[in-house]
Enzyme design. Structure first.
Site, PDB file in Angstrom:
ATOM      1  CE  LYS A  53       0.216  -3.289  -6.807  1.00 32.91           C
ATOM      2  NZ  LYS A  53       0.515  -1.763  -8.150  1.00 32.91           N
ATOM      3  CD  GLU A 104      -9.259   1.731   6.917  1.00 28.91           C
ATOM      4  OE1 GLU A 104      -9.319   1.574   6.253  1.00 28.91           O
ATOM      5  OE2 GLU A 104      -7.909   1.527   7.783  1.00 28.91           O
ATOM      6  N   PRO A 137       1.150  -1.273  -0.082  1.00 22.31           N
ATOM      7  CG  PRO A 137      -0.143  -0.825   2.431  1.00 22.31           C
ATOM      8  CD  PRO A 137       1.123  -1.709   1.566  1.00 22.31           C
ATOM      9  CD1 TRP A 138      -2.253   4.345  -1.273  1.00 20.21           C
ATOM     10  CD2 TRP A 138      -1.541   5.446   0.036  1.00 20.21           C
ATOM     11  NE1 TRP A 138      -3.843   4.218  -1.376  1.00 20.21           N
ATOM     12  CE2 TRP A 138      -3.537   5.085  -0.260  1.00 20.21           C
ATOM     13  CE3 TRP A 138      -1.183   6.080   0.861  1.00 20.21           C
ATOM     14  CZ2 TRP A 138      -4.097   5.669   0.700  1.00 20.21           C
ATOM     15  CZ3 TRP A 138      -2.198   6.428   1.360  1.00 20.21           C
ATOM     16  CH2 TRP A 138      -4.040   6.360   1.512  1.00 20.21           C
ATOM     17  CD  GLU A 187      -2.113  -3.999   7.940  1.00 17.04           C
ATOM     18  OE1 GLU A 187      -3.016  -3.989   7.861  1.00 17.04           O
ATOM     19  OE2 GLU A 187      -1.213  -3.926   8.097  1.00 17.04           O
ATOM     20  CD  GLU A 246      -2.649   4.105  -9.551  1.00 18.78           C
ATOM     21  OE1 GLU A 246      -3.308   4.817  -9.890  1.00 18.78           O
ATOM     22  OE2 GLU A 246      -3.023   2.366  -9.408  1.00 18.78           O
TER      23      GLU A 246
END
Ligand code: NAP
Ligand code: MG
Length: 487
Positions: free
Chosen positions: A174, A383, A149-150, A249, A177
């Site tokens: 991966k 969230e 994730p970012w 997660e 982006e």
């Protein structure tokens, strides 16, 4: 910074089959650099390279201590370069420089922690009587696919890469982006440590293309994912089709219960970190506090003061440790968070402070506190992934626990009290993978982390996470002659 970043496959820097992804600086919206965008073929090449490394036994033939030393060397390399990496991370992710420094140090710590454990993974022998000798051995799955994730791109890659390599898996990562640029440091670190080509592959690409290609690849043997529930569910579906294990997660809507004897100075300190660190883009953020009605006004006032004391601006200007906060990762995420704030207001939550975007370039949201939130409101259930706190009042301890447990999630939870009994009874009853008592984010690389409910399954961090990356082989030896004495 360079203006073009390539993907790293089998020891080579390659262009992307799907062109490039423009990466922006979220603190001003300006274009930073282009990132090669991987397609299905690039992912396939990476998986095949990783498979080759595994088949040739390049990581598994080594004595674990040697592998462990290499993993630790990667961490040392990242630490040596931390000043440079932090600057780049701040530019692409919008976080204050001191937060980036914490992230790089935390990232390096994973390589140290797991590297240290390479030679501690031991099987056992199982008694089967005098005619047999039986023992177990742990073996890596082979190719570990890791989808990042970012929000903490550097730390998240470190978390899975260090554990994956320690256990002898070759890894295909991966990257996200939004902020993939600093990931090239892992390739440099792997080369510095002497890992064979193909052990570490790093590719950025779109989730719906490269992410799907990786998670559905038939030669992937194990998947690790951190991110949203919807994507986690899609990835688990792909894993199920190929019968490979995956660790998910996912998000959270984590709550702290504040009892009436809590030390409020301590609570406020936890709040500063719990909901404003990384501008609230933390899966384990302290996004709800459940407070006794008689302390509600005092706590909301003090939380409001805290939020107003934060200065918000571009991460590169936020060098000093302390009272400041960066931007959100993208316009999309900022607008999503903003829309949730607006809906909270229409639903009747009272705005103590914040709830607006900043009137300047970049994707900033004010540190925001909502009071009088009720458990059924969207803001109490969804969230936000931003610097937005919901204060929910309660009347009885039982009600407080019901509210804390009353979401689909269960990542972490907290209790603030001086009363050990109350703390422990709450800890027993909270449905969450981690419970923090009197300090939000208490714990570390050493403590298992992961969720109950829709927050996912499996645990990252700690020794427990090593078992995500290995499978058990039982070896039974028939001794002597004669028929087996079967029971
Ligand atoms: P996301 O879609 O879950 O992205 C996480 C990673 O999965 C990225 O690398 C993404 O690629 C990739 N991905 C997306 N779709 C995929 C698919 N179908 N198959 C395989 N991989 C795929 O998260 P997001 O869209 O960036 O953020 C949305 C929300 O997710 C946030 O608002 C937050 O609530 C939650 N989130 C949680 C965490 C966490 O730490 N638990 C982290 C990030 C986000 P791209 O980069 O191309 O999208
Ligand atoms: Mg996405």
């Amino acid at each position: 910074m360079k203006n073009y970043y390539k993907n790293y496959v089998d020891g080579n820097w390659i262009d992307g089959g799907s062109g490039v992804i423009p990466v922006d600086n979220p603190a001003n919206g300006e274009h930073l650099a282009d990132q090669a965008c991987a397609d299905f073929n690039d992912i396939d090449k990476a998986v095949k390279a990783a498979k080759r490394v595994h088949k040739e036994g390049l990581l598994t033939a080594m004595r674990p201590v040697e592998r462990g030393r290499m993993v630790k060397k990667m961490g040392e390399f990242l630490l040596q370069n931390a000043p440079l990496i932090s600057k780049e991370l701040t530019l692409e992710a919008g976080k204050p420089l001191w937060e980036s420094e914490i992230e790089i140090r935390g990232a390096a710590r994973y390589f140290e922690y797991y590297g240290n454990q390479a030679e501690t993974i031991e099987g056992k022998s199982i008694p089967l009587g005098e005619n047999y000798y039986d023992f177990t051995a742990y073996e890596p799955y082979g190719v570990s696919a890791q989808i990042i994730p970012w929000n903490f791109p550097f730390e998240m890659t470190s978390r899975s890469l260090s554990a994956g390599l320690t256990t002898g898996n070759s890894c295909v990562v991966k990257t996200a982006e939004n902020d993939p640029l600093t990931q090239y440091w892992f390739a440099k670190a792997a080369e510095y440590a002497g890992f064979p080509d193909g052990s570490v592959n790093l590719l950025c690409g779109l989730g719906k293309e490269a992410g799907v290609a990786l998670s559905s690849h038939p030669e992937v043997n194990q998947i690790v994912f951190t991110g949203s529930v919807a994507t986690g569910s899609a990835i688990a579906g792909e894993a199920a089709k190929n019968i490979v294990p995956c660790t998910l997660e996912l998000g959270g809507k984590s709550a702290a219960i504040v009892y009436d004897d809590a030390d409020l100075d301590n609570l406020l300190n936890s709040l500063r970190w719990g909901i404003f660190y990384n501008a609230g883009q933390v899966c384990s953020a302290m996004s709800r506090i459940i407070v006794p009605r008689k302390l509600q006004e005092e706590i909301s006032e003090r939380a409001g003061e805290l939020a107003k004391s934060l200065s918000v601006g571009p991460g590169s200007e936020r060098k000093e440790f302390g009272n400041n906060m960066g931007s959100l990762i993208s316009e999309l995420q900022r607008d999503r968070a903003l829309a949730l704030c607006q809906k909270a207001q229409s639903a009747g939550a009272s705005t103590v402070t914040g709830g607006h975007k900043l009137n300047r370039p970049g994707w900033f949201l004010e540190p925001t506190i909502f009071n009088n939130v009720t458990p059924d409101m969207e803001i109490a259930q969804t969230e936000v992934f931003g610097p937005v706190l919901s204060i929910i009042p309660y009347d009885t301890d039982e009600q407080a626990l019901d509210i804390a447990n009353g979401t689909d999630y269960g990542l972490v939870s907290g209790v603030f009290t001086k009363d050990l009994d109350r703390a422990m009874v709450s800890a027993q009853k909270m449905r969450a993978g981690q419970v923090f008592i009197n300090e939000w984010f208490a714990g570390g690389v050493e403590t298992p982390f992961g969720g109950y409910g829709k927050s996912g399954y499996g645990r990252e961090k700690g020794r427990e996470a090593l078992w995500n990356y290995i499978q058990t082989k039982n070896i039974a030896i028939r001794l002597g002659k004669g028929a087996a004495g079967r029971a």
